[in-house]
Enzyme design. Sequence first.
Site, PDB file in Angstrom:
ATOM      1  N   LYS A  74       0.840  -1.211   0.000  1.00 31.98           N
ATOM      2  CA  LYS A  74       0.000   0.000   0.000  1.00 31.98           C
ATOM      3  C   LYS A  74       0.866   1.247   0.000  1.00 31.98           C
ATOM      4  CE  LYS A  74      -3.660  -2.545   2.257  1.00 31.98           C
ATOM      5  NZ  LYS A  74      -2.797  -3.669   2.707  1.00 31.98           N
ATOM      6  N   GLU A  86       7.222   1.175   9.954  1.00 34.15           N
ATOM      7  CA  GLU A  86       6.968  -0.248  10.221  1.00 34.15           C
ATOM      8  C   GLU A  86       7.746  -0.624  11.475  1.00 34.15           C
ATOM      9  OE1 GLU A  86       5.248  -3.070   9.185  1.00 34.15           O
ATOM     10  OE2 GLU A  86       6.492  -4.112  10.655  1.00 34.15           O
ATOM     11  N   CYS A 114      -7.381  -6.653   7.043  1.00 25.17           N
ATOM     12  CA  CYS A 114      -7.780  -7.689   6.087  1.00 25.17           C
ATOM     13  C   CYS A 114      -8.485  -8.792   6.881  1.00 25.17           C
ATOM     14  CB  CYS A 114      -6.613  -8.208   5.257  1.00 25.17           C
ATOM     15  SG  CYS A 114      -5.314  -8.959   6.196  1.00 25.17           S
TER      16      CYS A 114
HETATM   17  C1  LIG Z   1      -1.429  -5.793   7.745  1.00 28.03           C
HETATM   18  S1  LIG Z   1       0.279  -5.573   7.833  1.00 28.03           S
HETATM   19  C2  LIG Z   1       0.505  -4.149   6.828  1.00 28.03           C
HETATM   20  C3  LIG Z   1       0.507  -4.429   5.352  1.00 28.03           C
HETATM   21  C4  LIG Z   1       1.039  -3.256   4.543  1.00 28.03           C
HETATM   22  N1  LIG Z   1       0.284  -2.049   4.776  1.00 28.03           N
HETATM   23  C5  LIG Z   1       1.056  -3.544   3.054  1.00 28.03           C
HETATM   24  O1  LIG Z   1       0.164  -3.112   2.332  1.00 28.03           O
HETATM   25  O2  LIG Z   1       2.010  -4.188   2.594  1.00 28.03           O
HETATM   26  C6  LIG Z   1       0.516  -4.924   9.433  1.00 28.03           C
HETATM   27  C7  LIG Z   1       1.938  -4.504   9.738  1.00 28.03           C
HETATM   28  O3  LIG Z   1       1.943  -3.808  10.982  1.00 28.03           O
HETATM   29  C8  LIG Z   1       3.171  -4.052  11.617  1.00 28.03           C
HETATM   30  N2  LIG Z   1       3.036  -3.669  13.029  1.00 28.03           N
HETATM   31  C9  LIG Z   1       2.625  -4.412  14.063  1.00 28.03           C
HETATM   32  N3  LIG Z   1       2.640  -3.695  15.194  1.00 28.03           N
HETATM   33  C10 LIG Z   1       3.059  -2.452  14.863  1.00 28.03           C
HETATM   34  C11 LIG Z   1       3.302  -1.264  15.595  1.00 28.03           C
HETATM   35  N4  LIG Z   1       3.102  -1.213  16.910  1.00 28.03           N
HETATM   36  N5  LIG Z   1       3.744  -0.180  14.936  1.00 28.03           N
HETATM   37  C12 LIG Z   1       3.954  -0.222  13.603  1.00 28.03           C
HETATM   38  N6  LIG Z   1       3.757  -1.318  12.857  1.00 28.03           N
HETATM   39  C13 LIG Z   1       3.312  -2.420  13.482  1.00 28.03           C
HETATM   40  C14 LIG Z   1       3.406  -5.518  11.354  1.00 28.03           C
HETATM   41  O4  LIG Z   1       4.764  -5.847  11.520  1.00 28.03           O
HETATM   42  C15 LIG Z   1       2.919  -5.660   9.914  1.00 28.03           C
HETATM   43  O5  LIG Z   1       3.994  -5.502   9.038  1.00 28.03           O
END
Ligand SMILES: C[S@@+](CC[C@H](N)C(=O)[O-])C[C@H]1O[C@@H](n2cnc3c(N)ncnc32)[C@H](O)[C@@H]1O
Length: 439
Positions: free
Chosen positions: A272, A291, A388
């Site tokens: 995204k 991230e 998702c």
């Molecule tokens: C659903 S995925 C995101 C997918 C991404 N937006 C894409 O389109 O490729 C959620 C992401 O949030 C990250 N995440 C988890 N806890 C987080 C935090 N406290 N702060 C920032 N990122 C975090 C995870 O490591 C993961 O990579």
Amino acid sequence: MASRQRVDASRLAAYDVLKAVRVDDAYANLALPHVIAEHGLSGRDAAFTTELVSGTIRWQGTYDAIIDACLTKPRLEAKVRDALRLGVHQLLAMRVPDHAAISSSVELIRARVGVGPAGLTNAVLRKVSGHDLDGWIRRVAPDPSTDPVGFASVAHSHPRWVVEAFTEALGGADELAALLAADNAAPRVTLVARPGQAEVAELLAAGGEPGRLSPYAVTLVGGDPSAIPAVADGRAGIQDEGSQLVALTLAQADVVGRDARWLDVCAGPGGKAALLAALAAERGALVLANERQHHRARLVVRGVRASSAGLLGVVTGDGTRPPWREESFDRVLVDAPCSGLGALRRRPESRWRRTPADLDDLVPLQRRLLTRAIDAVRPGGVVVYATCSPVLAETSGVVDAVLAEREDAQLEAVRQLWPHRDGTDAMFIATIRRTHLGS
Ligand SMILES: C[S@@+](CC[C@H](N)C(=O)[O-])C[C@H]1O[C@@H](n2cnc3c(N)ncnc32)[C@H](O)[C@@H]1O
């Protein structure tokens, strides 16, 4: 006993992937290419292995009910069950002749487990071959009139709690069977032609069809997406249309005044962020991609390599304890870590791995991330919260709980996409506007 034949590499490979999924918590779609290469498979053999693995994992719940009905003793070693599940898939869902499915499964057991369970494998699979899939479902699933959830769970191979959560999210059971069936069908590959970098026509020429929801989407009819030049050099990517809509919703929301700084709080692996940066570049805005996990932030760097014109930078940080100043962004995306139960078409094993207890950790994290994201956007700006997953605790449950505590933000729009209705993953997209305090 089935006649002896040598077990072929494509079935051995399928067994090895199931083992990696069971023992090492591997993702089947990531393990498959490695194992296929290790066994030197290509073309039809590789396709056979892929279908055998994906189908077996999808239908595992149904197949286990059938296998259990054929056992005289209830206990079964996990590795024997893996081989039996592969055999059942060949018998009930692939065009493999019964004798070949049975004898190759017996040989697979001999090769990977030992001679001990060969007789049991032969006996169970012979029984399974006595009925087709519908016939077995009639025999082993609960009566739908007294236990509709139990019936749907066995007939469509979804855990009971997932069936319940989906029914709640759909607002009733009318579309349940269609949704569960859609989860069990392999999705076609969808590409995104990132604006300013690739043309939709370029991807259509590679043998695709225009998407239905995103103007940048092209759905491939077949072929290897990584062989398309625009994909190979990062100007286009593989991205579900639901994910494209998340980025488009953020970019297209009305924002009055400054529109220069966008933030993607949970950016890894970066699909995204890459589309957002392309959209931002078109209007002179810049995206900061954040991230928490360093190795995933590195994937973002790679994913956005063709989008540098719209990129402020990629940082590793915790979105619940953000390094950025409050009210410093005009648009903020929280694509929250979630159960992923909206992407079961492409992640067949998640349904068996996830438990309701996962939500106990995820929901508080989702609330904190959304709260901090609202802090990060200036009054008049927008936050898009996406998952998702259609599970209410992670979607409107989070949005309602966070907004109930704030007088400076309001919900503007909510969209829940569904595989059976929209042909996308079941993405949830909420648009929230930051207002002035109390307005
Ligand atoms: C659903 S995925 C995101 C997918 C991404 N937006 C894409 O389109 O490729 C959620 C992401 O949030 C990250 N995440 C988890 N806890 C987080 C935090 N406290 N702060 C920032 N990122 C975090 C995870 O490591 C993961 O990579």
